[in-house]
Design a protein around this motif. Structure first.
Motif, PDB file in Angstrom:
ATOM      1  N   PHE A 353      22.369 -50.903 -43.200  1.00  7.06           N
ATOM      2  CA  PHE A 353      21.451 -49.817 -42.861  1.00  7.06           C
ATOM      3  C   PHE A 353      22.157 -48.485 -43.106  1.00  7.06           C
ATOM      4  O   PHE A 353      23.358 -48.437 -43.365  1.00  7.06           O
ATOM      5  CB  PHE A 353      20.930 -49.937 -41.428  1.00  7.06           C
ATOM      6  N   GLY A 354      21.401 -47.395 -43.006  1.00  9.65           N
ATOM      7  CA  GLY A 354      21.955 -46.101 -43.386  1.00  9.65           C
ATOM      8  C   GLY A 354      22.225 -46.050 -44.881  1.00  9.65           C
ATOM      9  O   GLY A 354      23.192 -45.444 -45.322  1.00  9.65           O
ATOM     10  N   LYS A 355      21.343 -46.669 -45.664  1.00  8.06           N
ATOM     11  CA  LYS A 355      21.623 -46.856 -47.086  1.00  8.06           C
ATOM     12  C   LYS A 355      21.371 -45.608 -47.920  1.00  8.06           C
ATOM     13  O   LYS A 355      22.119 -45.291 -48.823  1.00  8.06           O
ATOM     14  CB  LYS A 355      20.789 -48.013 -47.639  1.00  8.06           C
ATOM     15  N   ASN A 356      20.313 -44.910 -47.638  1.00  9.83           N
ATOM     16  CA  ASN A 356      19.970 -43.715 -48.410  1.00  9.83           C
ATOM     17  C   ASN A 356      20.456 -42.453 -47.711  1.00  9.83           C
ATOM     18  O   ASN A 356      20.930 -41.513 -48.345  1.00  9.83           O
ATOM     19  CB  ASN A 356      18.450 -43.661 -48.612  1.00  9.83           C
ATOM     20  N   THR A 357      20.342 -42.452 -46.410  1.00  5.08           N
ATOM     21  CA  THR A 357      20.723 -41.310 -45.583  1.00  5.08           C
ATOM     22  C   THR A 357      21.581 -41.825 -44.443  1.00  5.08           C
ATOM     23  O   THR A 357      21.231 -42.821 -43.803  1.00  5.08           O
ATOM     24  CB  THR A 357      19.463 -40.607 -45.027  1.00  5.08           C
ATOM     25  N   ASN A 482      24.349 -34.269  -5.725  1.00 12.16           N
ATOM     26  CA  ASN A 482      25.512 -33.383  -5.782  1.00 12.16           C
ATOM     27  C   ASN A 482      26.754 -34.222  -5.544  1.00 12.16           C
ATOM     28  O   ASN A 482      26.677 -35.375  -5.129  1.00 12.16           O
ATOM     29  CB  ASN A 482      25.416 -32.247  -4.753  1.00 12.16           C
ATOM     30  N   GLY A 483      27.894 -33.636  -5.844  1.00 11.08           N
ATOM     31  CA  GLY A 483      29.131 -34.367  -5.666  1.00 11.08           C
ATOM     32  C   GLY A 483      29.772 -34.715  -6.989  1.00 11.08           C
ATOM     33  O   GLY A 483      29.352 -34.239  -8.067  1.00 11.08           O
ATOM     34  N   PRO A 484      30.791 -35.561  -6.952  1.00  9.48           N
ATOM     35  CA  PRO A 484      31.527 -35.873  -8.180  1.00  9.48           C
ATOM     36  C   PRO A 484      30.725 -36.739  -9.141  1.00  9.48           C
ATOM     37  O   PRO A 484      29.834 -37.484  -8.739  1.00  9.48           O
ATOM     38  CB  PRO A 484      32.759 -36.620  -7.662  1.00  9.48           C
ATOM     39  N   TYR A 485      31.057 -36.608 -10.390  1.00 15.77           N
ATOM     40  CA  TYR A 485      30.452 -37.441 -11.434  1.00 15.77           C
ATOM     41  C   TYR A 485      31.533 -37.774 -12.449  1.00 15.77           C
ATOM     42  O   TYR A 485      32.610 -37.166 -12.465  1.00 15.77           O
ATOM     43  CB  TYR A 485      29.270 -36.729 -12.101  1.00 15.77           C
ATOM     44  N   THR A 486      31.249 -38.752 -13.302  1.00 10.84           N
ATOM     45  CA  THR A 486      32.217 -39.208 -14.294  1.00 10.84           C
ATOM     46  C   THR A 486      31.541 -39.334 -15.648  1.00 10.84           C
ATOM     47  O   THR A 486      30.411 -39.833 -15.743  1.00 10.84           O
ATOM     48  CB  THR A 486      32.804 -40.576 -13.883  1.00 10.84           C
ATOM     49  N   TRP A 487      32.251 -38.876 -16.678  1.00 13.99           N
ATOM     50  CA  TRP A 487      31.758 -39.093 -18.033  1.00 13.99           C
ATOM     51  C   TRP A 487      32.074 -40.526 -18.442  1.00 13.99           C
ATOM     52  O   TRP A 487      33.235 -40.950 -18.388  1.00 13.99           O
ATOM     53  CB  TRP A 487      32.405 -38.109 -19.010  1.00 13.99           C
ATOM     54  N   VAL A 488      31.050 -41.284 -18.821  1.00 17.28           N
ATOM     55  CA  VAL A 488      31.231 -42.704 -19.113  1.00 17.28           C
ATOM     56  C   VAL A 488      30.726 -43.019 -20.521  1.00 17.28           C
ATOM     57  O   VAL A 488      29.946 -42.269 -21.111  1.00 17.28           O
ATOM     58  CB  VAL A 488      30.493 -43.584 -18.082  1.00 17.28           C
ATOM     59  N   ASN A 489      31.183 -44.145 -21.032  1.00 13.42           N
ATOM     60  CA  ASN A 489      30.712 -44.638 -22.327  1.00 13.42           C
ATOM     61  C   ASN A 489      29.410 -45.401 -22.125  1.00 13.42           C
ATOM     62  O   ASN A 489      29.344 -46.323 -21.302  1.00 13.42           O
ATOM     63  CB  ASN A 489      31.744 -45.562 -22.967  1.00 13.42           C
ATOM     64  N   VAL A 490      28.385 -45.024 -22.868  1.00 15.97           N
ATOM     65  CA  VAL A 490      27.091 -45.707 -22.798  1.00 15.97           C
ATOM     66  C   VAL A 490      26.740 -46.235 -24.179  1.00 15.97           C
ATOM     67  O   VAL A 490      27.214 -45.735 -25.202  1.00 15.97           O
ATOM     68  CB  VAL A 490      25.981 -44.775 -22.278  1.00 15.97           C
ATOM     69  N   ARG A 491      25.917 -47.261 -24.207  1.00 21.21           N
ATOM     70  CA  ARG A 491      25.529 -47.885 -25.474  1.00 21.21           C
ATOM     71  C   ARG A 491      24.060 -48.277 -25.450  1.00 21.21           C
ATOM     72  O   ARG A 491      23.490 -48.550 -24.379  1.00 21.21           O
ATOM     73  CB  ARG A 491      26.393 -49.118 -25.779  1.00 21.21           C
ATOM     74  N   THR A 492      23.458 -48.314 -26.625  1.00 21.33           N
ATOM     75  CA  THR A 492      22.063 -48.734 -26.791  1.00 21.33           C
ATOM     76  C   THR A 492      21.949 -49.627 -28.015  1.00 21.33           C
ATOM     77  O   THR A 492      22.518 -49.329 -29.069  1.00 21.33           O
ATOM     78  CB  THR A 492      21.141 -47.508 -26.963  1.00 21.33           C
ATOM     79  N   GLU A 493      21.222 -50.725 -27.873  1.00 19.25           N
ATOM     80  CA  GLU A 493      20.932 -51.598 -29.005  1.00 19.25           C
ATOM     81  C   GLU A 493      19.578 -51.214 -29.597  1.00 19.25           C
ATOM     82  O   GLU A 493      18.593 -51.058 -28.865  1.00 19.25           O
ATOM     83  CB  GLU A 493      20.910 -53.064 -28.563  1.00 19.25           C
ATOM     84  N   GLN A 494      19.530 -51.071 -30.917  1.00 18.58           N
ATOM     85  CA  GLN A 494      18.305 -50.665 -31.603  1.00 18.58           C
ATOM     86  C   GLN A 494      18.018 -51.620 -32.756  1.00 18.58           C
ATOM     87  O   GLN A 494      18.921 -51.986 -33.521  1.00 18.58           O
ATOM     88  CB  GLN A 494      18.449 -49.238 -32.140  1.00 18.58           C
ATOM     89  N   LEU A 495      16.765 -52.005 -32.888  1.00 14.63           N
ATOM     90  CA  LEU A 495      16.353 -52.959 -33.920  1.00 14.63           C
ATOM     91  C   LEU A 495      16.416 -52.325 -35.302  1.00 14.63           C
ATOM     92  O   LEU A 495      15.976 -51.190 -35.506  1.00 14.63           O
ATOM     93  CB  LEU A 495      14.923 -53.426 -33.629  1.00 14.63           C
ATOM     94  N   ILE A 496      16.953 -53.051 -36.259  1.00 12.73           N
ATOM     95  CA  ILE A 496      16.903 -52.661 -37.674  1.00 12.73           C
ATOM     96  C   ILE A 496      15.850 -53.542 -38.346  1.00 12.73           C
ATOM     97  O   ILE A 496      15.993 -54.762 -38.405  1.00 12.73           O
ATOM     98  CB  ILE A 496      18.268 -52.849 -38.359  1.00 12.73           C
ATOM     99  N   THR A 497      14.796 -52.908 -38.845  1.00  7.02           N
ATOM    100  CA  THR A 497      13.698 -53.707 -39.399  1.00  7.02           C
ATOM    101  C   THR A 497      13.108 -53.113 -40.671  1.00  7.02           C
ATOM    102  O   THR A 497      12.230 -53.698 -41.273  1.00  7.02           O
ATOM    103  CB  THR A 497      12.597 -53.901 -38.336  1.00  7.02           C
ATOM    104  N   HIS A 498      13.592 -51.929 -41.086  1.00  7.61           N
ATOM    105  CA  HIS A 498      13.191 -51.341 -42.367  1.00  7.61           C
ATOM    106  C   HIS A 498      14.391 -51.384 -43.317  1.00  7.61           C
ATOM    107  O   HIS A 498      15.533 -51.489 -42.880  1.00  7.61           O
ATOM    108  CB  HIS A 498      12.736 -49.888 -42.192  1.00  7.61           C
ATOM    109  N   GLY A 499      14.120 -51.253 -44.603  1.00 13.88           N
ATOM    110  CA  GLY A 499      15.202 -51.265 -45.576  1.00 13.88           C
ATOM    111  C   GLY A 499      15.421 -52.616 -46.215  1.00 13.88           C
ATOM    112  O   GLY A 499      16.550 -52.967 -46.561  1.00 13.88           O
ATOM    113  N   VAL A 500      14.347 -53.387 -46.389  1.00 10.85           N
ATOM    114  CA  VAL A 500      14.455 -54.715 -46.996  1.00 10.85           C
ATOM    115  C   VAL A 500      14.976 -54.596 -48.423  1.00 10.85           C
ATOM    116  O   VAL A 500      14.505 -53.777 -49.213  1.00 10.85           O
ATOM    117  CB  VAL A 500      13.091 -55.428 -46.966  1.00 10.85           C
ATOM    118  N   GLU A 501      15.970 -55.418 -48.749  1.00  7.61           N
ATOM    119  CA  GLU A 501      16.578 -55.456 -50.070  1.00  7.61           C
ATOM    120  C   GLU A 501      15.782 -56.371 -50.995  1.00  7.61           C
ATOM    121  O   GLU A 501      14.940 -57.140 -50.555  1.00  7.61           O
ATOM    122  CB  GLU A 501      18.012 -55.984 -49.967  1.00  7.61           C
ATOM    123  N   THR A 502      16.077 -56.273 -52.285  1.00  6.51           N
ATOM    124  CA  THR A 502      15.554 -57.255 -53.227  1.00  6.51           C
ATOM    125  C   THR A 502      16.212 -58.598 -52.928  1.00  6.51           C
ATOM    126  O   THR A 502      17.333 -58.654 -52.419  1.00  6.51           O
ATOM    127  CB  THR A 502      15.862 -56.838 -54.671  1.00  6.51           C
TER     128      THR A 502
END
Length: 584
Positions: A353-357, A482-502
Motif C-alpha cells: 500500500f502507499g503505492k502511488n502516494t 486535572n492532574g498528571p498525565y503521560t504521553w503514551v504510544n497508541v496504535r490503530t489497525e486499519q483495513l487495506i482494501t483498495h489498490g488491487v494489483e494485476t
C-alpha cells in the motif's frame, strides 16, 4: 379468371407494401433519451405496439426495448460488440416506429432552477434523498465527532478545522435538512469557505515566542457555517449537479488525516487521475476496470453507504464484498480456491500500500512541524509525521467486528506497553474470520494518569501555537479532568482494501510459504504446536528427508487427509479432514 387475376393482383400489392416496410425496418435505429448514442440492434424486431425506448446506455448486447425502465446510473461496459450482420425481421402488420413517435431528448430538469437556497431547494424534488442524507453517517458523524483517533486526536476539539470535509454547512448536532450541503458531493466545481463577517481574530504566542494572529470564522448558533465561495454562481452550480464520481468522493476522503493519502494508505487524490496505472489500482484505473466508488459501495436513495473499516464504529448500508462481482471460488487452480474460505482476496491481491502516494505511518505531537497550508492557508503547527511508500502490510484475522476505544472509558496497555485504539476482532480458529492486510498507524498522545482515559487533546490550540503540553492541559480541562498525565504510544489497525494489483503481480505461493519477507505465518497462529521432532513423532519416527512446505502439506493433508490440528493449534472443519492418526 378475372376474379383470380384480381385476387393475385391484390396479393402482389400487399407483398410489395410489406417489402417496403421491411426495408424501413432494416434501416431503423433506436436512440436513447439523451440521443448521445445511436444503437443498431443485432436483430431488428417489429414491435407489437409503440414503446418508449429505455435511457441511453452503451450495452454489451443491444436488444429492442420491451418496456419503459427507470434510468440507472451509466456504466462503462466491459466490451461493446458491433453487429456483423443485420437479419431480415419477421414481418407483422403491427405499426412500425417512425421519427414522429421517437421521443425528444429529455432536457436537464435542473435548468429550471432560478434561485438556490441550499438543500431546501433540492428537497422540493428530492425529499426522500434529503431525509436519507440527514440520517446518514456522512451527515451525523456518529462515533466520530466526540471520540479520539490516532491522527488529529479529537475532532470536536479541532473546532472548524475538521468541519471543512463535513457534508453539512457546518452543524454537527441538531441538524435539519437546511443544514445539508448537497453540492459537496454533487458538483465537483463547487468550492466553499467559512462565513467571516464579524472580523473575529485570536492572537496567541507560539512555542517559538512569536505573537501570531488568526482570522476566525463566525460562530453562529454554536456552529461554524460555510457557504459557496463568492466568485461562484450557486444557481449555475445547482443547474449542473451530477451523480458523485471518484473525484467527488476523493475531495474529502483523499485528505483525511490532514494531507493527501495520509490516513488510509490506499486512498489518495490520484485515484481519480486519467493516468492512474493498473498497478496502482486495477479497479480504479481507466486502463483496468475503470470503476467508480459507487460500483462497489452501492448506495440507494437513503444515502446509506455500505462498507466499513476496522477503525470505523458505524456500519450502515450493509457490507462490500468481492463476491458482488467475482465468484466465491474464482480461481482455476483448486489449491488457490481452498484459501478463499480463510484468506481474504485482498491479502494476495494487494501486496503493498502507499503505492502511488505515500501514507502516514506515525505522528508525534511533541515535535511541532510548520504546515503553511493549514487552517485555510494561515498555517498550522502539526505533529511530526513519518510516511512510507510501497509498504508491505501487516496481517490479522478479522471477523468483521472491531474493538474501538471509547473516550469515556479507561484504556489499558497491551503486553508491549502500547495502547490500542482500534483493532480487528477474530482469530485463526474463528470460522467467520479471514486473514486481511492492514495498516498499523501509531502516535504519541496524552493519557490521564488518574482516570486512565485518553485526553481529548486541544488540537486547534496546537495548530495555532505548537505548545503541545498546554494543548494536553486544555484537553483535560475540556473533559473535567486535572492532574498528571503521560504521553503514551497508541496504535490503530486499519483495513487495506483498495489498490488491487494485476494478477501476475499478486502474491505467489512462495511469498508466504517459502520465505518470511511478505509475512511470517508463525506470528499469525500457523506455527507448529510443539517442537518439530515431537510433532512428527506423533505418527512416525524422525525421517532424514528435507521436505518443502508444499511437499509436507501434499503428503499429509492432500494425500492422507490429516487435519491441521495434528500439527498446529488450529483446525479446519470445513475441509472434512481426519482428526487423529489414521495409517495403513
Amino acid at each position: 379468371m378475372r376474379k383470380t387475376l384480381a385476387t393475385l393482383g391484390f396479393v402482389l400489392v400487399i407483398a410489395a407494401a410489406m417489402l417496403f416496410q421491411a426495408g424501413n425496418v432494416t434501416a431503423a435505429t433506436w436512440s436513447g433519451d439523451d440521443s448521445s448514442v445511436t444503437r443498431t440492434p443485432t436483430k431488428t424486431r417489429t414491435p407489437t405496439k409503440t414503446r418508449t425506448p429505455s435511457p441511453s446506455r452503451t450495452p454489451t448486447k443491444t436488444k429492442s426495448p420491451t418496456k419503459t425502465r427507470t434510468p440507472v446510473p451509466s456504466r462503462t461496459p466491459t466490451k461493446t460488440k458491433t453487429p456483423t450482420k443485420t437479419k431480415t425481421p419477421t414481418i407483422t402488420p403491427s405499426p412500425l416506429p417512425t421519427a414522429t413517435n421517437t421521443p425528444e431528448p429529455t432536457a436537464n430538469p435542473h435548468l429550471s432552477i432560478t434561485e438556490f437556497n441550499g438543500a431546501e431547494t433540492c428537497a422540493q424534488c428530492h425529499l426522500e434523498e434529503a431525509q436519507g442524507m440527514l440520517n446518514s453517517e456522512h451527515m451525523k458523524w456518529d462515533g466520530k465527532w466526540d471520540e479520539i483517533n490516532t491522527y488529529c486526536t479529537s475532532p470536536i476539539q479541532s473546532q472548524w478545522a475538521c468541519i471543512t470535509c463535513h457534508v453539512s454547512t457546518g452543524k454537527v448536532q441538531n441538524q435539519t435538512i437546511a443544514d445539508i450541503d448537497c453540492l459537496v458531493c454533487h458538483n465537483n466545481n463547487y468550492q466553499r469557505s467559512f462565513v467571516r463577517t464579524q472580523g473575529n481574530t485570536e492572537s496567541l504566542t507560539n512555542w517559538k515566542g512569536e505573537t501570531v494572529t488568526y482570522n476566525l470564522p463566525d460562530l453562529i448558533n454554536g456552529a461554524y457555517l460555510q457557504q459557496p465561495k463568492p466568485e461562484l454562481d450557486p444557481v449555475l452550480l445547482a443547474q449542473t449537479v451530477h451523480l458523485p464520481d471518484k473525484a467527488s468522493c476523493l475531495r474529502c476522503h483523499a485528505k483525511a488525516g490532514g494531507t493527501d493519502g495520509a490516513k488510509r494508505g490506499d486512498i489518495y487524490a490520484n485515484l481519480a487521475s486519467a493516468n492512474l496505472s493498473i498497478h496502482d489500482d486495477f479497479h480504479m484505473s481507466p486502463d483496468g476496470a475503470n470503476l467508480n466508488c459507487q460500483d462497489c459501495h452501492v448506495t440507494g436513495h437513503d444515502h446509506k453507504i455500505p462498507g466499513r473499516g476496522i477503525d470505523l464504529r458505524i456500519s450502515e448500508g450493509g457490507t462490500v464484498s468481492c463476491t458482488q462481482c467475482h465468484a466465491e471460488k474464482p480461481h482455476l487452480a483448486k489449491n488457490l480456491n481452498s484459501h478463499s474460505g480463510r484468506i481474504a482476496c485482498q491479502t494476495c491481491h494487494i501486496p503493498t500500500f502507499g503505492k502511488n502516494t505515500s501514507t502516514e505511518m506515525t505522528r508525534d505531537w511533541r515535535f511541532p512541524v510548520w504546515n503553511p497550508a493549514g487552517l485555510g492557508g494561515q498555517g498550522a503547527w502539526i505533529g511530526e509525521e513519518s510516511r512510507a511508500s510501497n509498504q508491505i502490510p501487516s496481517y490479522t484475522f478479522w471477523n468483521g467486528q472491531s474493538f474501538i476505544y471509547d473516550m469515556a472509558d479507561a484504556i489499558n496497555p497491551e503486553p508491549d506497553g502500547t495502547f490500542t485504539m482500534a483493532k480487528a476482532l477474530g482469530g485463526i480458529n474463528d470460522a467467520k474470520s479471514k486473514l486481511y492486510p492492514i495498516k498499523v498507524h501509531t502516535s504519541h498522545q496524552p493519557r490521564d494518569n488518574t482516570s486512565g482515559r485518553m485526553i481529548a487533546y486541544d488540537v486547534m490550540f496546537n495548530f495555532m501555537t505548537g505548545l503541545f503540553e498546554d494543548a494536553a492541559n486544555r484537553g483535560q480541562n475540556f473533559m473535567g479532568l486535572n492532574g498528571p498525565y503521560t504521553w503514551v504510544n497508541v496504535r490503530t489497525e486499519q483495513l487495506i482494501t483498495h489498490g488491487v494489483e494485476t494478477k501476475d503481480l499478486s502474491l505467489q505461493c512462495a511469498s508466504c510459504h517459502s520465505t518470511r519477507t511478505q509475512m511470517d505465518l508463525r506470528t499469525m497462529g500457523y506455527e507448529l504446536k510443539g517442537p518439530k521432532n515431537e510433532v512428527c513423532q506423533q505418527c512416525h519416527g524422525l525421517e532424514d528427508d528435507v521436505l518443502s512446505f508444499d511437499e509436507v502439506h501434499n503428503e499429509h493433508v492432500t494425500g492422507e487427509r490429516i487435519d491441521c490440528s495434528m500439527c498446529h493449534n488450529f483446525t479446519r472443519p470445513e475441509r472434512n479432514l481426519n482428526i487423529g492418526i489414521i495409517r495403513d
